[in-house]
Design a protein around this motif. Sequence first.
Motif, PDB file in Angstrom:
ATOM      1  N   ASN A   1      13.659 -17.049 -42.914  1.00 39.70           N
ATOM      2  CA  ASN A   1      14.176 -17.744 -44.089  1.00 39.70           C
ATOM      3  C   ASN A   1      13.259 -18.901 -44.471  1.00 39.70           C
ATOM      4  O   ASN A   1      13.011 -19.158 -45.651  1.00 39.70           O
ATOM      5  CB  ASN A   1      15.589 -18.252 -43.822  1.00 39.70           C
TER       6      ASN A   1
ATOM      7  N   ASP B   1      19.899 -27.765 -44.049  1.00 35.94           N
ATOM      8  CA  ASP B   1      21.300 -27.369 -44.163  1.00 35.94           C
ATOM      9  C   ASP B   1      21.864 -27.793 -45.514  1.00 35.94           C
ATOM     10  O   ASP B   1      22.560 -27.024 -46.179  1.00 35.94           O
ATOM     11  CB  ASP B   1      22.101 -28.001 -43.024  1.00 35.94           C
TER      12      ASP B   1
ATOM     13  N   ASN C   1      11.688 -18.432 -37.956  1.00 35.23           N
ATOM     14  CA  ASN C   1      12.714 -18.266 -38.975  1.00 35.23           C
ATOM     15  C   ASN C   1      12.122 -17.641 -40.233  1.00 35.23           C
ATOM     16  O   ASN C   1      11.336 -18.277 -40.942  1.00 35.23           O
ATOM     17  CB  ASN C   1      13.326 -19.630 -39.288  1.00 35.23           C
TER      18      ASN C   1
ATOM     19  N   ASP D   1      19.221 -21.291 -44.415  1.00 29.45           N
ATOM     20  CA  ASP D   1      19.696 -20.902 -43.096  1.00 29.45           C
ATOM     21  C   ASP D   1      18.647 -21.245 -42.053  1.00 29.45           C
ATOM     22  O   ASP D   1      17.511 -20.778 -42.116  1.00 29.45           O
ATOM     23  CB  ASP D   1      19.978 -19.403 -43.077  1.00 29.45           C
TER      24      ASP D   1
END
Length: 388
Positions: free
Chosen positions: A59, A358, A57, A363
């Motif tokens: 992010n 979250d 990820n 994200d």
Amino acid sequence: MQWTKVAYAMKLVLCVFVGVVPSSCAFGFNKQPLTHWQTRTTPLFANARSENDSTINDNLYNVPVVICPGFGSDQIDYQNPLEQGTEKGFVTALVRRGFNPDLIKVMPLERYEWIRVAGGLFDIPNFYTGNCRPDGLGYGWYVNRLRNTIEEAYNLSGGEKVLMVGHSAGGWLARAALGDGSWIGSEARAADRVRALITVGAIHKPPAGDAASSCVTRGALAYLDEMYPGAYLAEEGIRYVSVGGDAVVGKQPQKNQQLLSSNDEMKERSEEVNDVYKVRGEGSASSVAYTSYTAVSGKGEITGDGVVPLEWALLEGSRTIVLEGVLHSINEAGTTLPTDRWYGSEGVIDRWLTAALDEAGIDTGTKKRKPATGSQWMTALENMFTGA
């Protein structure tokens, strides 16, 4: 082991000065319906990403993380717990899930430094009247260092807001570092530096009722709870998540031999752990928990993670996550026996991290990119731990 001797000596000193429970390094509750903010998770996830997974990820990779150590802890406890190897560390667990090892900072702290809490003795008359403050002589050194660590992580990331993870006392001290929202002698606000605070096994309020006068923080926690209660800076954009363990029901020593309900039986510790407590004259994990819970909350026959009562670990106004069977720290309370059932262990972290991210607005969807090789991954970790 040297750290064991230091920790034990420190606990003896602090036990004399401020009444810290000697069987735990950090610091029922009747079960109530879950609110819409509260999540209860039961099964252990087995879907942890390996270091060679091609799905990482981006992010997460750009998010700076600051880990706030708990009372009596050393930064090494989150990197190489009980000398079991870095692969067992909380930091490594975060890296496996896509965080950049260069942007994960454990607040620099050595175990012996906790003796500075005894400096509160010279906070006259506040220590003796129970009116200490988090930024006073007892805890101010920690609060200031944490703010500086956050600032360093923010700058290192190129201006990305920091994700704070506060363990045990590091949770309420992280709230103290955020304070009223002002920031290190500048026009910036805490919300300009921090995106979210996640606490695991933290104490968020002083003992209840008459027990409040015996709070081991000598008023610092009560001051925080009164002046900056709950998710105090939520309106400025900082998100709050509090995680608590439901693993051990406290029992008075004379009641340990009584028949427990099947639900409580599942929360009893292993025979090996209870044998350690018996040899030391502490009875069992339940009686050790009873002593710790009483010191923290004023109530002993409640449930928690073995050190902190569940109710005290859930911060008002935050998103709360309850983890069944999860223990307080890298070791069984007051022993050197390692556990793989604490908040930051490989088998537990996925039970709270995704929901917490979250809530933080991060994200957690994955994006394909070329994975690092095994040697590149280990080199990054080694550089982080050695400061290279």
